[in-house]
Scaffold this motif. Sequence first.
Motif, PDB file in Angstrom:
ATOM      1  N   ALA A  47       9.746  -5.531   5.779  1.00 46.79           N
ATOM      2  CA  ALA A  47       8.335  -5.179   5.937  1.00 46.79           C
ATOM      3  C   ALA A  47       8.031  -3.834   5.290  1.00 46.79           C
ATOM      4  CB  ALA A  47       7.965  -5.166   7.415  1.00 46.79           C
ATOM      5  N   ARG A  48       8.966  -2.901   5.356  1.00 43.74           N
ATOM      6  CA  ARG A  48       8.751  -1.592   4.714  1.00 43.74           C
ATOM      7  C   ARG A  48       8.591  -1.751   3.206  1.00 43.74           C
ATOM      8  NH1 ARG A  48      11.910   3.337   7.743  1.00 43.74           N
ATOM      9  NH2 ARG A  48      11.507   2.629   9.869  1.00 43.74           N
ATOM     10  N   LYS A  49       9.432  -2.598   2.620  1.00 46.59           N
ATOM     11  CA  LYS A  49       9.331  -2.820   1.171  1.00 46.59           C
ATOM     12  C   LYS A  49       7.979  -3.448   0.829  1.00 46.59           C
ATOM     13  CE  LYS A  49      10.981  -3.172  -3.082  1.00 46.59           C
ATOM     14  NZ  LYS A  49       9.769  -3.677  -3.768  1.00 46.59           N
ATOM     15  N   LEU A  50       7.551  -4.404   1.638  1.00 45.59           N
ATOM     16  CA  LEU A  50       6.281  -5.086   1.405  1.00 45.59           C
ATOM     17  C   LEU A  50       5.111  -4.103   1.521  1.00 45.59           C
ATOM     18  CD1 LEU A  50       4.973  -7.905   0.961  1.00 45.59           C
ATOM     19  CD2 LEU A  50       4.796  -8.072   3.446  1.00 45.59           C
ATOM     20  N   VAL A  51       5.098  -3.290   2.578  1.00 44.07           N
ATOM     21  CA  VAL A  51       4.009  -2.326   2.783  1.00 44.07           C
ATOM     22  C   VAL A  51       4.034  -1.251   1.696  1.00 44.07           C
ATOM     23  CG1 VAL A  51       3.148  -0.513   4.325  1.00 44.07           C
ATOM     24  CG2 VAL A  51       3.792  -2.742   5.257  1.00 44.07           C
ATOM     25  N   SER A  52       5.228  -0.847   1.282  1.00 40.37           N
ATOM     26  CA  SER A  52       5.346   0.147   0.210  1.00 40.37           C
ATOM     27  C   SER A  52       4.764  -0.398  -1.094  1.00 40.37           C
ATOM     28  CB  SER A  52       6.813   0.541   0.028  1.00 40.37           C
ATOM     29  OG  SER A  52       6.952   1.542  -0.947  1.00 40.37           O
ATOM     30  N   ASP A  53       5.058  -1.665  -1.404  1.00 43.28           N
ATOM     31  CA  ASP A  53       4.475  -2.294  -2.602  1.00 43.28           C
ATOM     32  C   ASP A  53       2.956  -2.371  -2.484  1.00 43.28           C
ATOM     33  OD1 ASP A  53       6.974  -2.618  -3.734  1.00 43.28           O
ATOM     34  OD2 ASP A  53       7.191  -4.712  -3.109  1.00 43.28           O
ATOM     35  N   TYR A  54       2.483  -2.670  -1.295  1.00 51.43           N
ATOM     36  CA  TYR A  54       1.035  -2.750  -1.037  1.00 51.43           C
ATOM     37  C   TYR A  54       0.380  -1.388  -1.296  1.00 51.43           C
ATOM     38  CZ  TYR A  54      -3.279  -3.318   1.746  1.00 51.43           C
ATOM     39  OH  TYR A  54      -4.582  -3.362   2.187  1.00 51.43           O
ATOM     40  N   LEU A  55       0.973  -0.319  -0.763  1.00 57.95           N
ATOM     41  CA  LEU A  55       0.405   1.020  -0.952  1.00 57.95           C
ATOM     42  C   LEU A  55       0.464   1.449  -2.413  1.00 57.95           C
ATOM     43  CD1 LEU A  55       1.789   2.882   2.202  1.00 57.95           C
ATOM     44  CD2 LEU A  55      -0.539   2.067   1.809  1.00 57.95           C
ATOM     45  N   ARG A  56       1.488   1.004  -3.116  1.00 55.93           N
ATOM     46  CA  ARG A  56       1.602   1.362  -4.533  1.00 55.93           C
ATOM     47  C   ARG A  56       0.427   0.804  -5.343  1.00 55.93           C
ATOM     48  NH1 ARG A  56       6.963  -0.551  -7.444  1.00 55.93           N
ATOM     49  NH2 ARG A  56       5.896  -2.544  -7.167  1.00 55.93           N
ATOM     50  N   SER A  57      -0.149  -0.311  -4.889  1.00 53.95           N
ATOM     51  CA  SER A  57      -1.276  -0.922  -5.597  1.00 53.95           C
ATOM     52  C   SER A  57      -2.600  -0.243  -5.247  1.00 53.95           C
ATOM     53  CB  SER A  57      -1.354  -2.419  -5.256  1.00 53.95           C
ATOM     54  OG  SER A  57      -1.771  -2.610  -3.903  1.00 53.95           O
ATOM     55  N   LYS A  58      -2.571   0.691  -4.292  1.00 52.95           N
ATOM     56  CA  LYS A  58      -3.782   1.392  -3.862  1.00 52.95           C
ATOM     57  C   LYS A  58      -3.772   2.825  -4.383  1.00 52.95           C
ATOM     58  CE  LYS A  58      -4.916  -2.164  -1.262  1.00 52.95           C
ATOM     59  NZ  LYS A  58      -6.096  -3.018  -1.571  1.00 52.95           N
ATOM     60  N   ARG A  59      -4.831   3.557  -4.046  1.00 48.43           N
ATOM     61  CA  ARG A  59      -4.877   4.979  -4.389  1.00 48.43           C
ATOM     62  C   ARG A  59      -5.840   5.672  -3.440  1.00 48.43           C
ATOM     63  NH1 ARG A  59      -8.280   5.112 -10.101  1.00 48.43           N
ATOM     64  NH2 ARG A  59     -10.254   4.325  -9.244  1.00 48.43           N
ATOM     65  N   GLY A  60      -5.748   7.007  -3.410  1.00 52.80           N
ATOM     66  CA  GLY A  60      -6.656   7.779  -2.576  1.00 52.80           C
ATOM     67  C   GLY A  60      -6.188   7.924  -1.152  1.00 52.80           C
ATOM     68  N   TYR A  61      -4.972   8.442  -0.971  1.00 58.94           N
ATOM     69  CA  TYR A  61      -4.464   8.607   0.399  1.00 58.94           C
ATOM     70  C   TYR A  61      -3.406   9.697   0.477  1.00 58.94           C
ATOM     71  CZ  TYR A  61      -0.682   5.519  -1.342  1.00 58.94           C
ATOM     72  OH  TYR A  61       0.344   4.952  -2.064  1.00 58.94           O
ATOM     73  N   ILE A  62      -3.241  10.208   1.700  1.00 52.35           N
ATOM     74  CA  ILE A  62      -2.081  11.030   2.064  1.00 52.35           C
ATOM     75  C   ILE A  62      -1.208  10.165   2.960  1.00 52.35           C
ATOM     76  CG2 ILE A  62      -1.271  13.002   3.431  1.00 52.35           C
ATOM     77  CD1 ILE A  62      -3.712  14.537   2.641  1.00 52.35           C
ATOM     78  N   LEU A  63       0.067  10.087   2.636  1.00 52.15           N
ATOM     79  CA  LEU A  63       1.013   9.265   3.389  1.00 52.15           C
ATOM     80  C   LEU A  63       2.092  10.160   3.995  1.00 52.15           C
ATOM     81  CD1 LEU A  63       2.427   6.554   4.164  1.00 52.15           C
ATOM     82  CD2 LEU A  63       3.484   6.606   1.897  1.00 52.15           C
ATOM     83  N   VAL A  64       2.131  10.224   5.319  1.00 51.80           N
ATOM     84  CA  VAL A  64       3.214  10.925   6.008  1.00 51.80           C
ATOM     85  C   VAL A  64       4.327   9.920   6.263  1.00 51.80           C
ATOM     86  CG1 VAL A  64       3.911  12.225   8.056  1.00 51.80           C
ATOM     87  CG2 VAL A  64       1.595  12.491   7.147  1.00 51.80           C
ATOM     88  N   SER A  65       5.489  10.174   5.694  1.00 50.39           N
ATOM     89  CA  SER A  65       6.649   9.302   5.925  1.00 50.39           C
ATOM     90  C   SER A  65       7.916  10.100   5.673  1.00 50.39           C
ATOM     91  CB  SER A  65       6.605   8.079   5.011  1.00 50.39           C
ATOM     92  OG  SER A  65       7.753   7.261   5.198  1.00 50.39           O
TER      93      SER A  65
END
Length: 492
Positions: A152-170
Amino acid sequence: MSLINVMHLTFGYDGSYDNIFENVSFQIDTDWKLGFTGRNGRGKTTFLNLLLGKYEYNGTISASVNFEYFPFKVTNPEDNTIEIIENIYPDYVLWQVMRELSLLQVSEDVLYRPFHTLSNGEQTKVLLATLFLKENSFLLIDEPTNHLDMNARKLVSDYLRSKRGYILVSHDRAFLDNCVDHILSINKTNIEIQKGNFSSWWENKTMQDNFELAENEKLQRDIERLSSAAKRTSDWSDKVEKTKLGTRDSGLRPDTGYIGHKSAKMMKRAKSIEARQQAAIENKSKLLHNIESSERLKISQVNFHADRLVEFENVSIVYGEKVACESVSFSIEQGDRVALYGKNGSGKSSLIKLICGENINYTGTFRKASQLKISYVSQDTSHLRGNLTDYARDNDIDESIFKANLRKLDFSRVQFEKDMSDFSGGQKKKVLIARSLCEKAHLHIWDEPLNFIDVISRMQIEELLLEFSPTILFVEHDSEFCKNIATKIFEL
């Protein structure tokens, strides 16, 4: 594209000893995919709350966008998922919701199920999908990975890579590397932004740290050399000055003008050396400000008298009609570092409970060596309250070693005076790990130990496990940690 401008930001909580931010200035482009990193307790979530306008502060934060924070609070989890989405974003369009869920590989039937019946991973994905429906907003995504398994982490990471305009705390290195293009880091003395992913930022930081350490060593030698030279020159000057008096026995009258001139030259030279020494000290003070303390941790594990500690043969665990896991076969030998893989709900926690001695109904053969001492770190930290001294006494561990490990994990001495219920999520997990490191056990069992824990502390824990090679069974979804540590992998 627009800019978020932070100018001369200063903020500290009421009653705190120090400000969290002191005269901080930087700019953020709202098109960036910004990874946000820093050790636990440095103020990452606080900064997000400042952007949201939750606290008063000195300085200015100006932006022409709205901010949206993840995770959303779900007040009525008994409602159907589509109602939860509507409460968060009344202007949603159904086809857009279904598009986002499809990208996250969530079936649309979850929309018409009560939200609380969804798995933790499904809930996270639904809320992320809702977040990205909010166009013209800059998104503040705070640790979305804590309830996600590795796939699920890989899937969500790929999803976020297709987006823009965010701060991600991880704190998951592989997760950040895959989906960010800039890093915002809270260091010991400043905040800085670099272009690139986590690995490129870490490489640059390591190079800068090594340069400062080398410069510091060079300046330390210069200071010692200049101190010795200044002292010798000053001593010579004093001796020469004394010869101006001459000696009564000889009756000689020295050339006081010449001697005074020579003494003055020596004194001037001593002052010059002293000035250079002071400049070297000032240069030294500019170094090492952001080098993170990452001293070696220690573990109290003891060897067991037998090689095999735990063994499963065709073990199945069933709760009523629900099968937690079936036909499980693996063993733990002394010195093994076993990573237990599996999707959420695949039975990992049930197997751990069985090893730890809980009354679990199972079929098949399960063997645990007699007199085996186990140190267990749970996922849950909600029980932590009271002070660290009492906690050490109640758990029969050495308080000084326990607190020394916490200091190495970046606890300030101020934290030792606080109630544990006021600690951040990462600090609470560090308390559990520091306690476990102090327990004289034959086997350590850690269930998702790294949730909320900062990257540098993760690396310290990796170094500890590689150096001391304790016998450990762990469940962890940080792929980089598992790759570096596991000597055996068992997947459910």
